[in-house]
Design an enzyme around this catalytic site. Structure first.
Site, PDB file in Angstrom:
ATOM      1  N   CYS B  62     -34.399 -14.324  14.053  1.00 47.27           N
ATOM      2  CA  CYS B  62     -33.958 -13.111  13.604  1.00 47.27           C
ATOM      3  C   CYS B  62     -32.440 -12.881  12.857  1.00 47.27           C
ATOM      4  O   CYS B  62     -31.987 -13.988  13.076  1.00 47.27           O
ATOM      5  CB  CYS B  62     -34.048 -12.238  14.668  1.00 47.27           C
ATOM      6  SG  CYS B  62     -32.970 -12.592  16.104  1.00 47.27           S
ATOM      7  N   ALA B  65     -29.941 -14.560  15.367  1.00 46.31           N
ATOM      8  CA  ALA B  65     -30.118 -16.085  15.110  1.00 46.31           C
ATOM      9  C   ALA B  65     -29.234 -16.525  14.159  1.00 46.31           C
ATOM     10  O   ALA B  65     -28.424 -17.539  13.998  1.00 46.31           O
ATOM     11  CB  ALA B  65     -31.386 -16.615  15.163  1.00 46.31           C
ATOM     12  N   ARG B  96     -27.768 -25.586  19.254  1.00 45.35           N
ATOM     13  CA  ARG B  96     -27.823 -25.737  18.013  1.00 45.35           C
ATOM     14  C   ARG B  96     -26.647 -26.912  17.782  1.00 45.35           C
ATOM     15  O   ARG B  96     -26.777 -27.449  16.705  1.00 45.35           O
ATOM     16  CB  ARG B  96     -27.507 -24.622  16.930  1.00 45.35           C
ATOM     17  CG  ARG B  96     -28.018 -24.819  15.718  1.00 45.35           C
ATOM     18  CD  ARG B  96     -27.860 -23.510  14.918  1.00 45.35           C
ATOM     19  NE  ARG B  96     -28.466 -23.876  13.550  1.00 45.35           N
ATOM     20  CZ  ARG B  96     -27.666 -24.043  12.464  1.00 45.35           C
ATOM     21  NH1 ARG B  96     -26.323 -23.833  12.712  1.00 45.35           N
ATOM     22  NH2 ARG B  96     -28.198 -24.436  11.437  1.00 45.35           N
ATOM     23  N   HIS B 195     -27.216 -14.182   8.151  1.00 44.14           N
ATOM     24  CA  HIS B 195     -26.095 -14.784   7.636  1.00 44.14           C
ATOM     25  C   HIS B 195     -25.358 -14.054   6.472  1.00 44.14           C
ATOM     26  O   HIS B 195     -24.042 -13.894   6.682  1.00 44.14           O
ATOM     27  CB  HIS B 195     -26.690 -15.971   6.489  1.00 44.14           C
ATOM     28  CG  HIS B 195     -27.596 -16.948   7.311  1.00 44.14           C
ATOM     29  ND1 HIS B 195     -28.867 -17.638   6.710  1.00 44.14           N
ATOM     30  CD2 HIS B 195     -27.707 -17.420   8.611  1.00 44.14           C
ATOM     31  CE1 HIS B 195     -29.409 -18.248   7.687  1.00 44.14           C
ATOM     32  NE2 HIS B 195     -28.798 -18.394   8.750  1.00 44.14           N
TER      33      HIS B 195
END
Lengths: 519, 485
Positions: B62, B65, B96, B195
């Site tokens: 999503c 994230a 990550r 992003h």
């Protein structure tokens, strides 16, 4: 260059090379970092009593909590039933996170789908997503049941699962008979354990109600002799096996209500199936006729227990995770009482062997000060185990510890347990606190050993305390969940883990004359 | 089945037959089998960046994230509040592998989970007041934090909290940059919008806020490297060796100051174009900084990229570049000499984020491996257009492939190596198919640059040629003749 000269360094050693050390230094001016002195001072301050006081007086910010959210528990619960597909109603990212998180712990796949709600669903509701989602998931993944839970998004906009599922049936996407269980699991309530509870209760009540049968506890030639057993939010597949071994030794019939061990311990055979093992759906309505239900996580399974003793009107025995000798004694006593069967000699023998092992190791455990982190039921078990070995629990942190069962709160029970032993006199139980609180505790009042999940590793490292990984999640060690920690065998495993961690410490810290061969 | 256009087209059709009609119609648009026309003119027919079908196992995450997990989270000296319920922050905590130097909890906050842990009352009464208190508490707990970002989770947007107003007010009170980021998980169709939103927040609240003491002709930025397993470090070392000066590294091992001074660079070098193209576009328009997409996976692409970078500078840099390549080439050749014979002609299927499914192709090719299917989780049209010319005819190209589709392709295409994420990893272990987790390098790395390629080559050999795969069946693997291939 000869091929043999190939020296391949990965991140564990590469960045220690001088050229990378240099790079780090060269980068600093652009980072505009705090001076080394400032950093050193802040680090020292973060370890001080003054900081600890401030840390404990914060009211709102939560730092490194030891809990996940409700629907994660629901996904695990759904995987405890035969050919059941977990179905998450809400934004798809949640489902991706649940799948990754559970897979990182078990090192196994987590099949689960989402309704992939986006902005339009936020405005108009997620009904169409749910209907399409049911159609697609049933066609692709061919489950025999779908188990739907909600995320915070679906809860905030007030989606009505019951009516949506009804509309899916009216639209013919699924048949009238097709089983779809559901529960509401907003992420801003409870934690992964309450979500687990909600889904287990959702599935039991749904399958029971739709079966049309009316349970008569303790009746029925076959089912009446059976015992229902619930392990709860159980991160150890090995615990299921251990429990089966114990019940097998009793020679009692039983139904495990919610058995995800099959899904999280499936074989590599060259073929992948979405569903492995699980409680048979047909066994659930029958479970209402059982002799009794034994719950092994009473704080986790609160609502399910209420349902079973209420609607099923069934005798219920609710324990916490049966760790240690006394915890296992209680488990066996309870099974014996519920079934009327004697405690099998083979288990008594096993008990003797494990007690023997505890005797062998007790000098290394006695008086060891420990810090504990975990879910409420696990902590009750761990406290009991520590006390019976002579270890002294000092700091106990339970981020999701505000749960009560039969009006006994986790904290009260934990404190009573500690107060009943001279080894518990120094302990403090912190509910609703997080691992940043634990860091202060570890730094200001040193212990010898920390017991908890992988997330505790940061605080344990800062305090230079060895960490024994127990609980959920364990991301950074392999296969821990395959070894039981319950029962006498589990006690032996736990003992081995702890005592050998302590012995390793001795070897790490001793050299010369006391680097000894025999311990 | 290998690389036959018609056969593979048929294969895709067969696989999609399992879907109900509506979903099949949608999924058909997300596949393309590369043919001459598509490769030469990169006529990309694949639909991308549109909603996933409900009820399928999409690999996607999503917007949260994308913003917190990818872009903002690695900025090490800021505290990033996971604002909303406890889960999102918990699941994205330290998973990550964005390596960062510093002292955790003191001047580095990357592997921490700082959350407002929304309760029911926060949903009912709103979380704004609490957010203000949280910000004050953060400055008490983390006195060296250089700034704060607010990463919104789903409920924040739904209940209409004004995190912008709170951030503005508290920024003044605490004299710290505080950045509200509207990255609620329900926005958009994948990480990708996250992003974009994160980039916009950098643009609006951070970029251009500080100056460099001195600037030089060789000042560059590394953009879109998240330092997974140390990738950015293995890249930076080459740029510096070439004589360039990296003034900002985004966002792996990045700091607030680097974001603030990045506008002083002479060139933006962008690795993950998918997640940070918005940034380089903006900086080109606002500051006239040109940008170049580079690829440091595998020596062939790395040489190409290094030369392309050097070409934008003077003779000194170009000479340095050639000398550097001359220094590293024998080592890279030795790596290839060692590993290529073990990996030659092995078939690879990739399904990774929004860039690596194309960026890593060259590295596999350097090892003699063949890409037979390649897809992205959350790419856009331009990513497919860039990927198609890199592929052989008959390669299956896919967008947002579901778990079911990937499993069927693996069964039917004789795949020797699958590269994808942790959600997929253990499925392939059951199937006995070599698998590499290509989101976080399967806890290895780095994979970027020359140092990274060594690790990449070793890891791929280790994966493909491990004897464990032969243990899956007691009979062992069938001989190729017996399998009728």
């Amino acid at each position: 260059m000869s091929m043999d000269e190939l020296n391949i360094k990965d991140n564990t050693s590469l960045f220690k090379e001088e050229r990378y050390v240099q790079q780090r230094e060269n980068k600093k001016p652009f980072e505009a970092p705090c001076s080394e002195q400032e950093t050193a001072e802040a680090l020292a301050y973060s370890k001080s009593a003054e900081y600890m006081e401030k840390n404990f007086s914060r009211q709102n910010v939560v730092i490194n909590p030891h809990k996940a959210c409700q629907p994660l528990g629901s996904v695990m619960a759904a995987l405890g039933f035969e050919k059941t597909l977990p179905f998450v109603h809400g934004s798809q990212g949640c489902n991706a996170y649940f799948r990754s998180h559970l897979s990182r712990h078990f090192k196994e796949p987590t099949p689960s789908v989402s309704t992939s709600m986006t902005e339009d669903a936020a405005v108009f509701g997620g009904m169409n997503n749910l209907i399409d989602g049911l159609e697609n998931s049933v066609a692709l993944y061919k489950p025999e049941m779908v188990a739907i839970c909600t995320t915070c998004m679906a809860e905030v906009i007030g989606d009505d699962l019951n009516s949506f599922i009804g509309n899916a049936r009216i639209k013919g996407v699924i048949s009238e008979e097709y089983p779809v269980a559901y529960c509401n699991t907003p992420s801003f309530v409870g934690s992964h354990i309450t979500g687990y509870d909600a889904m287990i209760k959702g599935i039991l009540s749904y399958l029971y109600t739709r079966s049309g049968t009316r349970g008569k506890p303790g009746s029925g030639a076959e089912s009446g002799e059976k015992l229902n057993v619930m392990l709860g939010f159980e991160p150890y597949t090995g615990n299921f096996a251990e429990l089966r071994k114990i019940l097998g030794a009793f020679d009692t019939k039983y139904t495990i209500l919610g058995d995800h061990s099959g899904n999280y311990d499936s074989p590599a055979t060259g073929e992948y199936e979405y569903y492995y093992g699980g409680t048979k759906l047909a066994d659930v309505p029958q479970a209402a006729n059982a002799l009794a239900t034994l719950s092994l996580q009473k704080y986790t399974l609160k609502k399910t227990q209420e349902y079973i003793s209420g609607t099923w009107n069934q005798q219920l025995a609710a324990l916490s995770t049966p760790l240690g000798i006394k915890g296992t004694d209680t488990l066996l006593d309870t099974i014996s009482e519920l079934t009327g069967l004697p405690i099998p000699a083979i288990l008594t023998e096993e008990r003797g062997r494990v007690v023997d092992a505890l005797m062998d190791s007790h000098p290394y455990l006695h008086g060891k000060r420990v810090a504990l982190v975990g879910d409420p039921d696990l902590l009750i078990g761990l406290i009991g185990f520590c006390l019976e070995t002579g270890m002294e629990p000092v700091h106990i942190v339970c981020s999701n510890g505000d749960v009560d069962y039969n009006e006994v709160k986790f904290k009260d029970e934990a404190e009573a347990l500690l107060a009943a032993s001279p080894y518990g006199s120094e302990a403090t139980v912190h509910v609703g606190k997080d691992l940043w609180h634990m860091r202060s505790l570890l730094l200001n009042d040193q212990v010898d050993l920390a017991i908890g999940s992988s997330h505790l590793k940061f605080a344990a490292k800062d305090a230079e305390v060895p960490l024994v990984r127990v609980g959920f999640p364990i991301f950074d060690r392999h296969h821990m969940h395959r070894y039981p920690i319950i029962g006498y065998q589990g006690t032996l495993n736990l003992l081995s883990l702890i005592v050998n961690t302590i012995l390793q410490q001795l070897d790490d810290h001793n050299s010369g004359f006391n680097f000894e061969l025999v311990r | 089945m290998g690389l036959n256009i018609e056969e593979n087209q048929k294969l895709v059709e067969e696989i999609l037959e399992a879907y109900p009609k509506k979903a099949r119609k949608d999924r058909e648009k997300h596949f393309q089998v590369a043919d001459e026309k598509a490769i030469d003119c990169s006529t990309c027919a694949v639909k991308s960046n549109i909603k996933s079908r409900p009820g399928v196992m999409t690999p996607r995450g999503c917007a949260y994230a994308g913003s917190k997990g990818v872009v903002w989270g690695p900025i090490k000296d800021m505290v990033h509040i996971s604002h909303g319920p406890v889960g999102c922050g918990q699941y994205s905590w330290g998973t990550r592998r964005n390596f960062a130097n510093g002292t955790l909890g003191i001047d580095n906050f990357t592997a921490m989970q700082i959350t407002s842990d929304f309760q029911e009352t926060d949903i009912v009464f709103g979380g704004d007041k609490k957010l203000a208190v949280i910000m004050r508490e953060i400055t008490e707990m983390f006195p060296l934090a250089k700034g704060i970002s607010v990463q919104s989770e789903c409920p924040v947007g739904l209940i209409g909290d004004d995190i912008e107003a709170v951030s503005k007010k508290m920024s003044k009170e605490l004299e710290l940059p505080i950045v509200p980021v509207r990255c609620e998980g329900f926005r958009g169709v994948s990480q990708s919008l996250g992003h974009h939103i994160a980039n916009d927040a950098i643009r609006d609240f951070v970029l251009g806020r500080a100056e460099l003491a001195e600037t030089g002709p060789y000042d560059v930025n590394i953009i879109g490297d998240y330092n997974i397993g140390g990738d950015a470090w293995a890249s930076r070392i080459l740029l510096e060796e070439m004589g360039l000066r990296v003034i900002a590294q985004w966002s792996g091992d990045g700091s607030l100051n680097e974001l603030e001074v990045a506008h002083k660079a002479k060139l933006n070098l962008i690795h993950c174009h998918r997640s940070m193209n918005y940034m380089v576009d903006h900086m080109e328009k606002a500051y006239g900084i040109p940008w170049l997409e580079y690829n440091f996976f595998g020596p062939t692409k790395t040489y190409e990229s290094l030369r392309a970078i050097a070409a934008l500078f003077d003779d000194t840099i170009q000479e340095n570049c050639e000398q550097m390549i001359a220094r590293y080439k024998p080592v890279m050749d030795a790596v290839i000499r060692k590993y290529r014979p073990r990996l030659e002609n092995k078939t690879v299927m990739l399904m990774i984020g929004g860039l690596r499914s194309r960026h890593t192709i060259g590295a596999y090719e350097d090892l003699g491996m063949d890409i037979v299917a390649s897809g992205y989780e959350f790419a856009h049209k331009d990513d497919f257009e860039k990927m198609l010319p890199m592929l052989a005819e008959g390669t299956i190209v896919m967008d947002d492939p579901t778990a079911y589709e990937l499993e069927e392709l693996t069964k039917k295409m004789n795949i020797d190596l699958v590269g994808s994420g942790v959600k997929e990893k253990y499925v392939y272990h059951k199937m006995g198919v070599p698998f590499r987790q290509m989101h976080s390098w399967d806890y290895s790395g780095p994979y970027h640059g020359f140092d990274g390629f060594k690790v990449f080559a070793k890891d791929m050999d280790m994966t493909v040629n491990s004897p464990v795969w032969d243990l899956v069946s007691r009979q062992g693997k069938m001989e190729p003749e017996e399998a009728g291939v």
